[in-house]
Design a protein around this motif. Structure first.
Motif, PDB file in Angstrom:
ATOM      1  N   SER A 219       0.841  -1.197   0.000  1.00 15.08           N
ATOM      2  CA  SER A 219       0.000   0.000   0.000  1.00 15.08           C
ATOM      3  C   SER A 219       0.876   1.247   0.000  1.00 15.08           C
ATOM      4  N   PRO A 220       1.240   1.760  -1.184  1.00 17.81           N
ATOM      5  CA  PRO A 220       2.006   3.001  -1.234  1.00 17.81           C
ATOM      6  C   PRO A 220       1.297   4.154  -0.527  1.00 17.81           C
ATOM      7  N   ALA A 221      -0.033   4.170  -0.594  1.00 10.91           N
ATOM      8  CA  ALA A 221      -0.790   5.240   0.065  1.00 10.91           C
ATOM      9  C   ALA A 221      -0.596   5.183   1.581  1.00 10.91           C
ATOM     10  N   PHE A 222      -0.531   3.975   2.143  1.00  7.46           N
ATOM     11  CA  PHE A 222      -0.321   3.858   3.581  1.00  7.46           C
ATOM     12  C   PHE A 222       1.091   4.295   3.958  1.00  7.46           C
ATOM     13  N   GLU A 223       2.064   3.984   3.128  1.00  7.15           N
ATOM     14  CA  GLU A 223       3.424   4.465   3.381  1.00  7.15           C
ATOM     15  C   GLU A 223       3.435   5.995   3.475  1.00  7.15           C
ATOM     16  N   GLU A 224       2.716   6.637   2.577  1.00  2.30           N
ATOM     17  CA  GLU A 224       2.651   8.104   2.603  1.00  2.30           C
ATOM     18  C   GLU A 224       1.939   8.584   3.859  1.00  2.30           C
ATOM     19  N   SER A 225       0.889   7.863   4.274  1.00  2.00           N
ATOM     20  CA  SER A 225       0.182   8.233   5.503  1.00  2.00           C
ATOM     21  C   SER A 225       1.111   8.147   6.712  1.00  2.00           C
ATOM     22  N   LEU A 226       1.959   7.137   6.749  1.00  2.00           N
ATOM     23  CA  LEU A 226       2.916   7.002   7.846  1.00  2.00           C
ATOM     24  C   LEU A 226       3.873   8.185   7.887  1.00  2.00           C
ATOM     25  N   ARG A 227       4.370   8.586   6.728  1.00  2.00           N
ATOM     26  CA  ARG A 227       5.281   9.737   6.686  1.00  2.00           C
ATOM     27  C   ARG A 227       4.559  11.013   7.115  1.00  2.00           C
ATOM     28  N   ASN A 228       3.339  11.176   6.640  1.00  2.00           N
ATOM     29  CA  ASN A 228       2.573  12.374   7.002  1.00  2.00           C
ATOM     30  C   ASN A 228       2.266  12.411   8.498  1.00  2.00           C
ATOM     31  N   ALA A 229       2.210  11.234   9.136  1.00  2.00           N
ATOM     32  CA  ALA A 229       1.945  11.162  10.569  1.00  2.00           C
ATOM     33  C   ALA A 229       3.201  11.402  11.405  1.00  2.00           C
ATOM     34  N   GLY A 230       4.334  11.632  10.740  1.00  2.00           N
ATOM     35  CA  GLY A 230       5.563  11.947  11.449  1.00  2.00           C
ATOM     36  C   GLY A 230       6.485  10.771  11.686  1.00  2.00           C
ATOM     37  N   THR A 232       9.322   7.993  10.735  1.00  2.00           N
ATOM     38  CA  THR A 232      10.530   8.014   9.903  1.00  2.00           C
ATOM     39  C   THR A 232      10.919   6.589   9.534  1.00  2.00           C
ATOM     40  N   GLN A 233      11.912   6.462   8.678  1.00  2.00           N
ATOM     41  CA  GLN A 233      12.442   5.161   8.251  1.00  2.00           C
ATOM     42  C   GLN A 233      11.329   4.241   7.756  1.00  2.00           C
ATOM     43  N   VAL A 234      10.396   4.811   7.016  1.00  2.00           N
ATOM     44  CA  VAL A 234       9.258   4.040   6.501  1.00  2.00           C
ATOM     45  C   VAL A 234       9.740   3.122   5.377  1.00  2.00           C
ATOM     46  N   ARG A 235       9.414   1.855   5.497  1.00  2.00           N
ATOM     47  CA  ARG A 235       9.787   0.896   4.447  1.00  2.00           C
ATOM     48  C   ARG A 235       8.817  -0.278   4.455  1.00  2.00           C
ATOM     49  N   THR A 236       8.894  -1.095   3.417  1.00  2.00           N
ATOM     50  CA  THR A 236       8.009  -2.241   3.274  1.00  2.00           C
ATOM     51  C   THR A 236       8.840  -3.483   2.994  1.00  2.00           C
ATOM     52  N   GLU A 237       8.597  -4.544   3.755  1.00  2.00           N
ATOM     53  CA  GLU A 237       9.260  -5.823   3.524  1.00  2.00           C
ATOM     54  C   GLU A 237       8.263  -6.809   2.946  1.00  2.00           C
ATOM     55  N   GLU A 238       8.664  -7.526   1.911  1.00  2.00           N
ATOM     56  CA  GLU A 238       7.783  -8.473   1.238  1.00  2.00           C
ATOM     57  C   GLU A 238       7.962  -9.886   1.779  1.00  2.00           C
ATOM     58  N   VAL A 239       6.855 -10.631   1.754  1.00  2.00           N
ATOM     59  CA  VAL A 239       6.860 -12.047   2.118  1.00  2.00           C
ATOM     60  C   VAL A 239       6.302 -12.815   0.930  1.00  2.00           C
ATOM     61  N   THR A 240       7.110 -13.655   0.311  1.00  2.00           N
ATOM     62  CA  THR A 240       6.679 -14.400  -0.866  1.00  2.00           C
ATOM     63  C   THR A 240       5.568 -15.382  -0.501  1.00  2.00           C
ATOM     64  N   VAL A 241       4.536 -15.427  -1.328  1.00  2.00           N
ATOM     65  CA  VAL A 241       3.433 -16.374  -1.143  1.00  2.00           C
ATOM     66  C   VAL A 241       3.344 -17.276  -2.367  1.00  2.00           C
ATOM     67  N   ALA A 242       2.570 -18.356  -2.241  1.00  2.00           N
ATOM     68  CA  ALA A 242       2.496 -19.343  -3.317  1.00  2.00           C
ATOM     69  C   ALA A 242       1.915 -18.760  -4.596  1.00  2.00           C
ATOM     70  N   ARG A 243       0.883 -17.899  -4.448  1.00  2.00           N
ATOM     71  CA  ARG A 243       0.225 -17.317  -5.621  1.00  2.00           C
ATOM     72  C   ARG A 243      -0.072 -15.851  -5.351  1.00  2.00           C
ATOM     73  N   GLY A 244      -0.078 -15.064  -6.420  1.00  2.00           N
ATOM     74  CA  GLY A 244      -0.484 -13.669  -6.303  1.00  2.00           C
ATOM     75  C   GLY A 244       0.625 -12.769  -5.782  1.00  2.00           C
ATOM     76  N   VAL A 245       0.230 -11.535  -5.444  1.00  2.00           N
ATOM     77  CA  VAL A 245       1.202 -10.550  -4.970  1.00  2.00           C
ATOM     78  C   VAL A 245       1.684 -10.941  -3.579  1.00  2.00           C
ATOM     79  N   PRO A 246       2.898 -10.540  -3.189  1.00  2.00           N
ATOM     80  CA  PRO A 246       3.418 -10.912  -1.872  1.00  2.00           C
ATOM     81  C   PRO A 246       2.633 -10.262  -0.743  1.00  2.00           C
ATOM     82  N   ASP A 247       2.598 -10.947   0.397  1.00  2.00           N
ATOM     83  CA  ASP A 247       2.214 -10.274   1.630  1.00  2.00           C
ATOM     84  C   ASP A 247       3.318  -9.282   1.969  1.00  2.00           C
ATOM     85  N   VAL A 248       3.000  -8.277   2.778  1.00  2.00           N
ATOM     86  CA  VAL A 248       4.018  -7.299   3.144  1.00  2.00           C
ATOM     87  C   VAL A 248       3.885  -6.927   4.609  1.00  2.00           C
TER      88      VAL A 248
END
Length: 256
Positions: A219-230, A232-248
């Motif tokens: 959720s790029p929008a949530f990353e931006e919300s975190l920065r707007n809330a003050g 820092t060091q906002v980042r996203t780590e992915e978790v590979t799943v069997a099908r579809g987009v990764p969990d994060v």
């Protein structure tokens, strides 16, 4: 008080992989269901699923992303911080709690869960096979409360369990109460990811504390919300799943 089903749980073996309803409750937030599927899994020869208002929440088939949620939060804390206090939002199938208790570095470990049925399944039901050892750890406690109301000051809502407000600060908040910030289980959970909700999370974190939020999709929008809330060091780590987009896992740090 919600009456217990008679018999309490249907654990008869299934002949195939079709889901079997083990328990079904109606609570303040709607229907809560525990289902069982045949096959392998940490709970023995079955996989258990939690369904909230018809929406699949999680199951016992894997647990990698729930464990990463806890490990990533600890890894983002300074290595010299002694006995950091951890708050886990959502008991779920228990993998996050089990991961936390397995790490001797954690100090206090509180799990806030609003569904009485989920707590029952762990204390005396089928999910005790996953978490019995973790719940016996003296560092761990379960708080029966609505996390959104518990974190934020103000009056309890009529639907929220009557638990005290969060009394202390924490070094890490690991939240796994939805399928993600953009995919909430109930509408009232939206407030947790709003500016006011993120401010409440920050207020419960010690300086330099870590907020970790599990999501079924980035959720790029949530990353931006975190920065707007003050945060820092906002980042996203992915978790590979069997099908579809990764969990994060979305990670952010409260400033000193």
């Amino acid at each position: 008080m919600q009456p217990r089903p008679q018999p309490p749980y249907d654990l008869r073996p299934a002949d195939d992989d079709r889901p079997v309803t083990v328990d079904r409750r109606e609570g303040p937030y709607g229907e809560v269901v525990l289902r069982r599927r045949g096959g392998g899994g940490p709970s023995g020869d079955a996989v258990f699923e939690i369904i909230i208002n018809g929406c699949f929440l999680m199951d016992t088939s894997d647990g990698r992303s729930e464990r990463l949620l806890i490990r990533a939060a600890l890894g983002a804390l300074p290595a010299d911080r002694p006995s950091p206090a951890l708050l886990i939002g959502g008991l779920g199938v228990g993998f996050s709690l089990v991961e936390a208790v397995a790490e001797p570095r954690w100090g206090r470990i509180a799990v806030v869960e609003r569904e009485a049925a989920v707590i029952d399944w762990h204390r005396e039901g089928p999910l005790a096979a996953v978490t019995a050892g973790a719940l016996a750890d003296p560092r761990a406690e379960i708080v029966h409360a609505d996390l959104v109301a518990w974190l934020r000051p103000g009056p309890q809502t009529p639907q929220a369990p009557q638990a005290p407000q969060a009394p202390q600060s924490y070094d890490a908040l690991c939240l796994d109460i939805d399928n993600g910030p953009d995919w909430t289980v109930t509408e009232d959970n939206d407030g947790l990811y709003s500016p006011a909700g993120l401010a409440a999370c920050a207020a419960r974190l010690a300086p330099g504390g870590v907020l970790a939020v599990w999501s079924a999709r980035p959720s790029p929008a949530f990353e931006e919300s975190l920065r707007n809330a003050g945060f820092t060091q906002v980042r996203t780590e992915e978790v590979t799943v069997a099908r579809g987009v990764p969990d994060v896992v979305h990670l952010a740090v409260r400033g000193a």
